[in-house]
Scaffold this motif. Structure first.
Motif, short mmCIF file in Angstrom:
data_model
loop_
_atom_site.label_atom_id
_atom_site.label_comp_id
_atom_site.label_asym_id
_atom_site.label_seq_id
_atom_site.Cartn_x
_atom_site.Cartn_y
_atom_site.Cartn_z
N ALA A 328 73.20 29.01 46.61
CA ALA A 328 72.07 29.91 46.83
C ALA A 328 71.60 29.87 48.28
O ALA A 328 71.31 30.90 48.90
CB ALA A 328 70.92 29.55 45.88
N TRP A 329 71.52 28.67 48.85
CA TRP A 329 71.10 28.52 50.24
C TRP A 329 72.09 29.20 51.19
O TRP A 329 71.70 29.85 52.15
CB TRP A 329 70.99 27.03 50.56
N SER A 330 73.37 29.05 50.89
CA SER A 330 74.41 29.66 51.72
C SER A 330 74.28 31.18 51.73
O SER A 330 74.43 31.83 52.78
CB SER A 330 75.79 29.24 51.20
N ARG A 331 73.98 31.74 50.57
CA ARG A 331 73.81 33.20 50.51
C ARG A 331 72.58 33.63 51.32
O ARG A 331 72.61 34.67 51.99
CB ARG A 331 73.68 33.65 49.06
N ARG A 332 71.50 32.84 51.26
CA ARG A 332 70.31 33.18 52.04
C ARG A 332 70.59 33.10 53.54
O ARG A 332 70.14 33.95 54.31
CB ARG A 332 69.15 32.24 51.67
N LEU A 333 71.34 32.09 53.94
CA LEU A 333 71.66 31.96 55.36
C LEU A 333 72.53 33.12 55.83
O LEU A 333 72.33 33.66 56.93
CB LEU A 333 72.37 30.63 55.61
N ALA A 334 73.48 33.53 55.01
CA ALA A 334 74.36 34.65 55.39
C ALA A 334 73.55 35.93 55.56
O ALA A 334 73.91 36.80 56.38
CB ALA A 334 75.45 34.84 54.34
N ALA A 335 72.45 36.07 54.81
CA ALA A 335 71.64 37.28 54.88
C ALA A 335 70.53 37.19 55.93
O ALA A 335 69.85 38.19 56.19
CB ALA A 335 71.01 37.56 53.51
N ALA A 336 70.35 36.02 56.54
CA ALA A 336 69.26 35.84 57.51
C ALA A 336 69.54 36.60 58.80
O ALA A 336 70.68 36.90 59.13
CB ALA A 336 69.07 34.36 57.80
N ALA A 337 68.48 36.88 59.53
CA ALA A 337 68.62 37.55 60.83
C ALA A 337 69.30 36.61 61.80
O ALA A 337 68.86 35.46 61.96
CB ALA A 337 67.25 37.96 61.36
N PRO A 338 70.38 37.03 62.46
CA PRO A 338 71.08 36.12 63.37
C PRO A 338 70.25 35.84 64.61
O PRO A 338 69.54 36.71 65.12
CB PRO A 338 72.35 36.90 63.72
N PRO A 339 70.31 34.61 65.11
CA PRO A 339 69.57 34.28 66.33
C PRO A 339 70.25 34.89 67.55
O PRO A 339 71.40 35.30 67.50
CB PRO A 339 69.63 32.75 66.37
N SER A 340 69.53 34.90 68.66
CA SER A 340 70.13 35.42 69.88
C SER A 340 71.27 34.54 70.37
O SER A 340 72.22 35.02 71.00
CB SER A 340 69.06 35.54 70.97
N ASP A 341 71.20 33.24 70.08
CA ASP A 341 72.28 32.31 70.43
C ASP A 341 72.66 31.56 69.17
O ASP A 341 71.89 30.74 68.66
CB ASP A 341 71.81 31.34 71.52
#
Length: 516
Positions: A328-341
């Protein structure tokens, strides 16, 4: 027999991989000890002795058998040879069952998606005769059978929005230390190209056993200057050219696809270990990673290795979480807004995971990270430099200058060493990534295939991936300085990924973790 004496009937241990290499016109056998990372170089006569040492012959029998194959030696010299191998820990103990190699051991790795050799026909079942009375199933057997049926019905989930465009330059066929063929595949290859190393007449001229020295269920093809012996000069697979894609070993056909059962679905992803993978990002109409008609685990070829995610996973040193939580955490991270770096985001996320586990608010540290601290990166870069420099020194003793693996180890060592300069590192970290979309895909593919999990806890694996990104950003300057123009240099991140897994450089992160 003295406890320090070699076995009376010696054989090469299964944790030792024997690989045939041709450097120009010189032929050598290199023994890779998976437990220690030790490499030992042998000549043809010594390999002739090992090849007939199958654990059933004493030294005199080995001398006679080797002589029939043209490898002549005196009994005393052979005794000394096996005593040296025994002292180095390369011989199997008599009647011993060997343990698996530890995490971080140097592997003569096969491409991802490596295929498990099938058992020979008739070996799977020793069937009861008709009318025989069957014994009652042991406790738990019914439940286990039901679990296996449920697993075979596990749905397949393919990495979305990606298809592969292969450039046909054979970079992947020039980098891995083992390219594995099952018996049928090896026989087909020798029939299509009998001229390759004279393998049409003798299997052992083109192949060595996958493990140990005695013929087993799978074989590793010989490498010429680090290239698969069946690779043509222009980078084309000669087996593919003559017999079509089905003529290649299954492991080569499915590369760079990986399969992992996470308890909910079978994640089909891609290893970012080939320039073609990153060059395919954002390009439609390529080859699908998997035939869309294959929908559940049971539809896959039985030889395809499907890894399994453990019931509990280590998310930080000494801290574990349930598999479902990680998924579940992995799916949330994949959907998170990517950082500038992305590198800064991963390093910051690692600290959050160590402080908060897999709590939802850890992702805020990923999306809005602070700048990377050069001092925090320094021990990781120093360890990677030491590991790559060691590999470069070892390779220089026997690998050809044309060997891509040797060149890549040298480039990575140089990049990590250059980043040891705090000013240069700070300047690199302040410069935006040249291809951020490809770095983001790298993380997306890793998350989908759960490729962040292995020898390291998740938090340390996140830092490791940040270091890989930073080193890959430094590589173009190294390429320019040495005039490197190999096609594999087009995507430095893929080259770093392949080298770290295939040639044991990833053990640098284990060393950093142990020192923490």
């Amino acid at each position: 027999m003295s406890p320090n004496a070699p076995p009376a009937r010696p054989r090469l241990a299964e944790h030792v991989l024997a690989r045939r290499h041709l450097i120009g016109e010189e032929e050598i056998i290199v023994l890779h000890d998976l437990r220690t990372g030790q490499l030992l170089q042998l000549g043809g006569r010594e390999w002739g002795l090992l090849a007939v040492a199958d654990g059933t012959r004493d030294v005199e029998g080995i001398v006679l058998a080797a002589a029939r194959e043209g490898a002549h030696a005196r009994v005393r010299a052979v005794e000394d040879f096996f005593a040296e191998l025994h002292t180095a820990g390369l011989l199997a103990a008599e009647d011993a069952v060997e343990a698996a190699a530890p995490p971080g051991a140097v592997e003569a790795a096969a491409p991802p998606g490596a295929v498990e050799a099938a058992a020979p026909p008739g070996a799977v079942e020793a069937a009861a005769p008709p009318g025989a009375v069957e014994a009652a199933a042991p406790p738990g057997a019914v439940e286990a059978a039901m679990d296996e049926r449920a697993r075979r019905d596990r749905p397949i989930e393919v990495l979305p929005d990606f298809s592969l465009h292969c450039d046909g330059r054979g970079s992947c066929c020039r980098l891995y230390a083992s390219v594995i063929f099952d018996p049928e595949e090896a026989a087909r290859a020798r029939a299509l190209r009998p001229d390759v190393l004279g393998g049409g007449a003798r299997h052992e001229r083109a192949f060595t056993p996958e493990r140990g020295a005695w013929p087993c269920a799978a074989s590793a093809v010989a490498l010429r200057d680090g290239r698969c012996a069946y690779l043509e000069g222009g980078g084309r697979c000669s087996l593919h050219a003559i017999g079509g894609p089905e003529a290649k070993p299954l492991g080569c056909r499915i590369f760079p696809v990986s399969y992992l059962d996470d308890g909910e679905s079978v994640r089909v992803s891609v290893a970012v270990e080939c320039a073609c993978v990153l060059a395919s990002v954002g390009r439609p109409a390529g080859a699908p990673l998997l035939d869309p008609r294959l929908r559940v685990l049971g539809d896959l070829d039985e030889r395809v290795h499907v890894a399994e995610l453990p019931e509990r996973v280590e998310v930080a040193p000494g801290v574990t979480a349930a598999r479902a939580e990680l998924v579940a955490w992995s799916r949330r991270l994949a959907a998170a807004a990517p950082p500038s770096d992305l590198a800064a985001g991963l390093f910051s996320l690692a600290a959050a995971v160590e402080a908060r586990g897999l709590a939802a608010d850890t992702l805020a540290r990923y999306e809005r990270p602070g700048p990377l601290d050069p001092a925090a990166l320094a021990p990781w870069l120093a360890a990677l430099h030491a590991r790559a420099a060691r590999r470069e020194r070892e390779d220089a003793a026997w690998r050809s200058e044309r060997d891509l693996a040797r060149m890549a180890a040298r480039w990575i060592a140089a990049a990590a060493a250059a980043l040891g300069d705090p000013e240069l590192l700070a300047a690199l970290l302040s410069t935006p990534a040249e291809r951020p979309e490809r770095e983001r895909f790298y993380l997306r593919a890793a998350l989908h295939g759960h490729r962040l999990l292995g020898a390291l806890p998740l938090s340390l694996a996140l830092r490791d991936r940040a270091v890989r990104l930073v080193v890959s950003r430094a590589l173009p300057a190294i390429f320019a300085a040495v005039g490197a123009s190999d096609p594999a240099c087009a995507e430095p991140l893929a080259l770093v990924e392949a080298m770290l897994r295939a040639h044991g450089l990833d053990a640098y992160a284990v060393e950093v973790a142990d020192a923490r």
